[in-house]
Design an enzyme around this catalytic site. Sequence first.
Site, PDB file in Angstrom:
ATOM      1  N   ALA C  87       6.745   4.645  -4.269  1.00 13.63           N
ATOM      2  CA  ALA C  87       5.568   3.809  -4.003  1.00 13.63           C
ATOM      3  C   ALA C  87       5.665   3.055  -2.666  1.00 13.63           C
ATOM      4  O   ALA C  87       5.118   1.964  -2.536  1.00 13.63           O
ATOM      5  CB  ALA C  87       5.332   2.814  -5.154  1.00 13.63           C
ATOM      6  N   SER C  88       6.341   3.649  -1.699  1.00 11.98           N
ATOM      7  CA  SER C  88       6.468   3.025  -0.367  1.00 11.98           C
ATOM      8  C   SER C  88       6.902   1.574  -0.491  1.00 11.98           C
ATOM      9  O   SER C  88       6.473   0.716   0.262  1.00 11.98           O
ATOM     10  CB  SER C  88       5.141   3.111   0.402  1.00 11.98           C
ATOM     11  N   LYS C 288       4.884  -3.164   6.522  1.00  9.54           N
ATOM     12  CA  LYS C 288       3.968  -2.688   5.495  1.00  9.54           C
ATOM     13  C   LYS C 288       4.647  -1.561   4.715  1.00  9.54           C
ATOM     14  O   LYS C 288       5.148  -1.782   3.623  1.00  9.54           O
ATOM     15  CB  LYS C 288       2.650  -2.228   6.120  1.00  9.54           C
ATOM     16  N   GLY C 289       4.680  -0.360   5.308  1.00 11.11           N
ATOM     17  CA  GLY C 289       5.310   0.768   4.617  1.00 11.11           C
ATOM     18  C   GLY C 289       4.795   2.041   5.236  1.00 11.11           C
ATOM     19  O   GLY C 289       3.657   2.090   5.706  1.00 11.11           O
ATOM     20  N   GLY C 291       6.489   5.320   4.050  1.00 12.51           N
ATOM     21  CA  GLY C 291       7.172   6.446   3.403  1.00 12.51           C
ATOM     22  C   GLY C 291       6.271   7.552   2.910  1.00 12.51           C
ATOM     23  O   GLY C 291       6.519   8.726   3.134  1.00 12.51           O
ATOM     24  N   GLU C 292       5.218   7.205   2.197  1.00  8.76           N
ATOM     25  CA  GLU C 292       4.455   8.263   1.545  1.00  8.76           C
ATOM     26  C   GLU C 292       3.268   8.765   2.344  1.00  8.76           C
ATOM     27  O   GLU C 292       2.872   9.910   2.225  1.00  8.76           O
ATOM     28  CB  GLU C 292       3.892   7.725   0.217  1.00  8.76           C
TER      29      GLU C 292
END
Lengths: 448, 164, 333
Positions: C87-88, C288-289, C291-292
Amino acid sequence: MTAPLEVVGRSVERSDAVGHVTGRTRFAADRAFPGMLHLKMVRSPLHHARVRGIDLSEAERVPGFVRALTAADVPHNRYTILSLIGVEPEEEFVLAEDRVRFKGEAIVAIVAETEEAAMEAVAKVRLDLDELPAVFDVEEALKPGAPIVTHWGNNTFMYEGHPCRRVRLGDVEAAFARADHIVEGVYNSSPIEHAPLETTGCIAVPEGGRFTVYTNTQALYFSLDNTSIILQVPGNRLHFIGGTVGGGFGGKVDVIVEPIATLAAMKTGRPVRFVYSRSEEMQVSSTRSAWRIYLKDGVTADGRIIARKVTSYADSGAYSRQTPYALTKHAANAAGPYAIPNVSIDAYCVYTNRQPTSAMRGFGVTMASFALEVQMDRIAETVGLDPWSIRFLNAYRNGDMKPHRKLADDATLIETMQAAAALVGHELTAEQQAMTSAPRAGGDPGGR
Amino acid sequence: MASTIVTFELGGREVEVLVRPMTTLQSVLRNQLGQTATKDGCRQGGCGSCTVLVDGEPMASCLLPIEDVAGRRVTTLESLTPAEGLHPVQQAFVDEYAFQCGYCTPGMVMLSKALLDHDPAPNDEAIGQALAGNLCRCTGYRPIVDAIRHASGAMSGHDTEPVR
Amino acid sequence: MAKLRGTGMAAVNYPTGMNLGGDPSQALVHATTSGSFVVTLSATDLGQGLRTVIGQIAAETLGVAYDQVVVDTADTDTGPHDMGTFASRATHRVGNAVIAAAVEARKALLDVAAEEFEASVDEIELDGHGNLMVRGVPARSMPVAEVASMAQFKYGRTIAGRGSFMKPRSEVDPETGAMDPDSTEAHACTVAEVEVDTETGEVTVLSIRSAYEVGRQVNPALVQGQITGGAWMGMSHALYETTAPYYPAPDHSPRDFSEYLMPGPLELPEIDCVVLEMPSSNGPYGVKGIGEMTANSPIPAIVNAIYHATGVRIDSLPVTPEKILRGLDARRP
Ligand code: FES
Ligand code: FES
């Protein structure tokens, strides 16, 4: 944090770089232990069947066979990952009881001295199965008379009494009635495999009354806590070691190998290795769900989207795993990063006789983004705008109310599109260049 | 069928193993000799994570019966890695961030070394052809291609800056 | 028969954190007597480089050099609870927990230094290169290692900190769907260029160029890695991958990599990106993120580019040559 940053923002060398390029990084299955046994699974050859009997007699005669585990050996034979966060009902089995619901479902675990012996014994287990009618399509599964996959009488996950996760903002039907255009689309995707280069696996080792489990799970405590529930042993008798994963992409949040490998270690007193083969990874491990998404948009002549209706079906496969949660996340994002005052979303988690689906990179959002962004081009074409203009015109801003009633506060879609336009040399209008994600004058929904 | 003794050269040393027929080189390396740098992504010849060099040629060790390497020279990542520091190909992979999870990396490094031994200055097409049997699910290959170009420069004496 | 070129775009948002929250992460930080710091976690590195970025965040907060920090994960006997890597969430959640732990450990370190220097705590500062000093008095300076050793052997104290981060769990209103699903949102806009062979239906992706806004890049090379790898994965999802080639029929599902198609290095497009940083209010240093989300916008961008090139709008993934040829046939008068 106004001081300039020293370390954050620098491309320092990865701390695992030397381990990776020398092959000294130890992945879970790179370990070996004296006396280690190997676990292989007997799996359903049918998509949907009643289990009438299991005959182990020939398998037991294979040299190197140590023991077989069936449903009766599993203390709490329910595998429901999200029970940890209160998601119900418990519906999947660690090892099948009277029914199998997908091709590849685990029925008997065979533990043997070598992998070869385990595979030979697996091949010699005789299953007596009665094939049942199966369903493979999300909408077929919802029709009256469809084969029922679940134990509660219909093929949807129930969200507090609703067969779907609902989001409602404004009045979609009234807005459709006054829209200049209605734009509709239906979007499909087939399931996708995570395909990590390292297959899912673990080794469970008995150690002084406790069990040490070396695993490539993405979530060490998810795995430990689920194992504790399934084996009905206190968590302090389990010691999980991981942290190095050869690719996950969501597939290794399923924590499916550890409970049975640990049970086998408990029953034999020896280390047990359970690592998926590549074909198990492809055919049995969870996939990304297949999706079918219906979009219906009400649009004004100048291109403003005033209403969006989303009906989504995600194919959960035979069991829910993480998919009910994906639908909630989907529902929170299924209207896209746009300011739309009237939104209705129905997101269904549907059971079929497919290989179960679960989390995958972009959980619930990837296929929403696909559907929405192709739909945006459809809308642009309908109203005679270019793809950039339709998005700038409808982009959400800080202070806008999202369909799930949270005010946007980290919106940067406009700035991101401006940067992309600059990168590719697309010329924006002066108005588009001047836009920002700052709150609209008058707040929401004044600017719409 | 009876087990037999197979002798081959591994990283400059002669090794002898007692094996059942049709045991693969991958299995001997990982399970009998504890050399786990050679990875195990599929055992079907489909991923390249088990790539080793046999007489300097890259091969999928999961498809190679151990009998076929009798008397031949096997190089694994363990034998490629110098006692101190890194081989230029390894260094290039570090400098280019040419991995994420690292599971494909051992096979990629072995393959890259073999490629550069044969063709010290491969173009992108040659690199792409060479990599065709080795999968990476994480990086999108671009950083691996960059690492090979970078290593090619370093090994030919024209040290190039990291591409990034 | 021709080779037709087209360009398509897509713009997306992506939320950070387990949906609805309630997904805590913890971290412990302590100093060894040699002055290095150990961060203990049970979070998992999937290859995105979590160990590295968490080491960077810890070093930044502690005020020491990156190579003074060791990240130890993941072992449930030593590492405190963590919900997992999905989920990042990892850089955001674990990063926040590590900042809290590092702030506490730093305070313990400064307390010892203050006592040793006979100064007040707010006069002590770290220079980011392994030294503690009394502000404005360079002569009164001491390496962190020395203070850490003194803490143990002279003062009998630990230099340690505990950190936890959790976004409280939000409930969903079952009627309206009102909820607070995420902590923050990152954004991306991708432009793809394709060439379609109308004879074979094959699509060549020529370029995938994107802008990302990710709050803060802890390690730009690793962010770039996510973007490049994600662009490839998005292209793969758009054009190649399926476990059910005749979906919804379950037959012919692939068993291995020779049957499960993905593009290789010879199919690579040009991949280019710019990264904006507009710090979030609740992420570590504004993270923030990333990854996904990197596989998401390339998919519709490619599908829209195919439409632009050919006039064939494909609404089902993957976009196989067969679907394109059927679409082209349907358009013939
Ligand atoms: S393990 Fe040998 S090619 Fe995959
Ligand atoms: S780095 Fe993960 S497979 Fe290549």
